[in-house]
Design an enzyme around this catalytic site. Sequence first.
Site, mmCIF file in Angstrom:
data_model
loop_
_atom_site.group_PDB
_atom_site.id
_atom_site.type_symbol
_atom_site.label_atom_id
_atom_site.label_comp_id
_atom_site.label_asym_id
_atom_site.label_seq_id
_atom_site.Cartn_x
_atom_site.Cartn_y
_atom_site.Cartn_z
ATOM 1 N N CYS A 1 69.112 -51.527 -25.713
ATOM 2 C CA CYS A 1 70.082 -52.083 -24.766
ATOM 3 C C CYS A 1 71.027 -53.055 -25.449
ATOM 4 O O CYS A 1 72.070 -53.411 -24.887
ATOM 5 C CB CYS A 1 69.362 -52.777 -23.613
ATOM 6 S SG CYS A 1 68.190 -54.051 -24.145
ATOM 7 N N GLU B 1 67.895 -54.732 -15.437
ATOM 8 C CA GLU B 1 68.649 -54.709 -16.687
ATOM 9 C C GLU B 1 69.169 -53.296 -16.851
ATOM 10 O O GLU B 1 68.390 -52.344 -16.940
ATOM 11 C CB GLU B 1 67.754 -55.101 -17.863
ATOM 12 C CG GLU B 1 68.497 -55.133 -19.189
ATOM 13 C CD GLU B 1 67.567 -55.166 -20.369
ATOM 14 O OE1 GLU B 1 67.835 -54.431 -21.349
ATOM 15 O OE2 GLU B 1 66.567 -55.908 -20.330
#
Length: 501
Positions: free
Chosen positions: A285, A248
């Site tokens: 994020c 990620e």
Amino acid sequence: MTDTTTAPLRGISPRTGEPVGDPVPVSTARDVDAAARAAARAFPVWSALPAADRAAALDAAADALDAAREELVAVADAETALGEVRLTGEVGRTSGQLRLFAEVLRDGGHVQAVLTPADPATGRPDVRRMRQAIGPVAVFSASNFLFAFSVAGGDTASALAAGCPVVVKAHEGHPATSVAVARVVAGALRDAGAPDGVLGLVAGFEAGAALVRHPAVKAVGFTGSQSGGRALFDLAAARPEPIPFYGELGSVNPVVVLPDAAARRTAEIADGYARSLTLGTGQFCTNPGLLFVPEDGPLADAVAAAVGATATGAMLTAGMRDGYRARVAALDEAAGLVPLASGGANDDSFAVTPRVWRCSLASFADRLDALAEECFGPAGLVVTYPDPDALAEVLAALPGSLTGSVHATAGDTAAAARVAAVLRHRVGRLVHNGWPTGVAVCWAMHHGGPWPSTTTPLHTSVGATAIDRWLVPVAYQDWPDELLPPELQDANPLGIPRRVG
């Protein structure tokens, strides 16, 4: 990686800029090799344990984390200045993830058992298929979530549930927290009957690359920067035996506000955006880096006022603070951008100021590659558009993101459907009348997306199906029932969901 003498890692307080916590030795090549080999020895034992036993061990680890919450929060706050409330909640999220995967194991559907009986008329054999653990897994701790995406986070919990031992590479920003969590969780797993080596910890920059290269490691989970993730992804692919790398990386998380919503919910949307942008000093994020609003109307001005009223704290490390300031300076000089608002900051050593710029849709489209780049921290770009129909081409050209959000009323229904039809191919999660920050830990969650938000858009790092990354299929053809795994035996002794046919 060679065995050289390296200074131990120390956490640095974002409040003072001074070292905190006990020193953590940097792992040598021998340390990495020992941890990986211990995981390899543990693999046949841990993966062969009945799912119910692994579930009990995960529950025990969750209970141990909750019992040690006060101690862990104190260590973590000293290293990150994230505060007791945030960190206490994160410990609870982390123990909750462990319990979720215990539920996954008890359900049994994760093995995806399929039985296709023999058909003498066609000559088809009896074929039975299920999924099994891939092997030892390397997990890289995230900088911004000391518990939920680190030593005992979702990558580790899902891999352990799958039957895979884990070696974690601690993050340099919170080494003492990593050691404390590893001690608590490894001890609980051991007391619950897990073999030695089922959870290991290494530390230091070079240890990460050595771990990815180690032949005992069969898959990698990573949460971090695009540059760091890409380097490790390439390393995993270049091995003599390439292995899956589930990273990620970065995400701009576009948010589209449609005209009727912008007019009717101006203050609510502006305040919600400012809170989401600055939550955790923007170190998520899922931070809403791009906000698309109508060029006519009061919303852009309301956003400016809301962001201007914010005040943030410190970033997690000096490197993140300096990276944020450099990106802000570059945006201040970018053609076509007009400063829209600046917030405030406290006096912490690593504190930064929230910033927002404004530009037209045409200007953004002209420099999309440069402007649609994640700025890690409380910074965002407000892009004004003339008409919802003008958005489609630009949204389709955005880099992949973890999320895409649409704010709409009943009067925006047709436009919302058109925007969603484009965004669904650029993001992993579509949010309606909400904000992307905050990722629920549940069976249905998908926390992934097209490159560069992740390296593998098929998979998620949050939610029950995160376990899929660590499982590989195996088929049994014409095997006697007594030699089959229980999941595939005729009597289905475990009572798991299966497809027959």
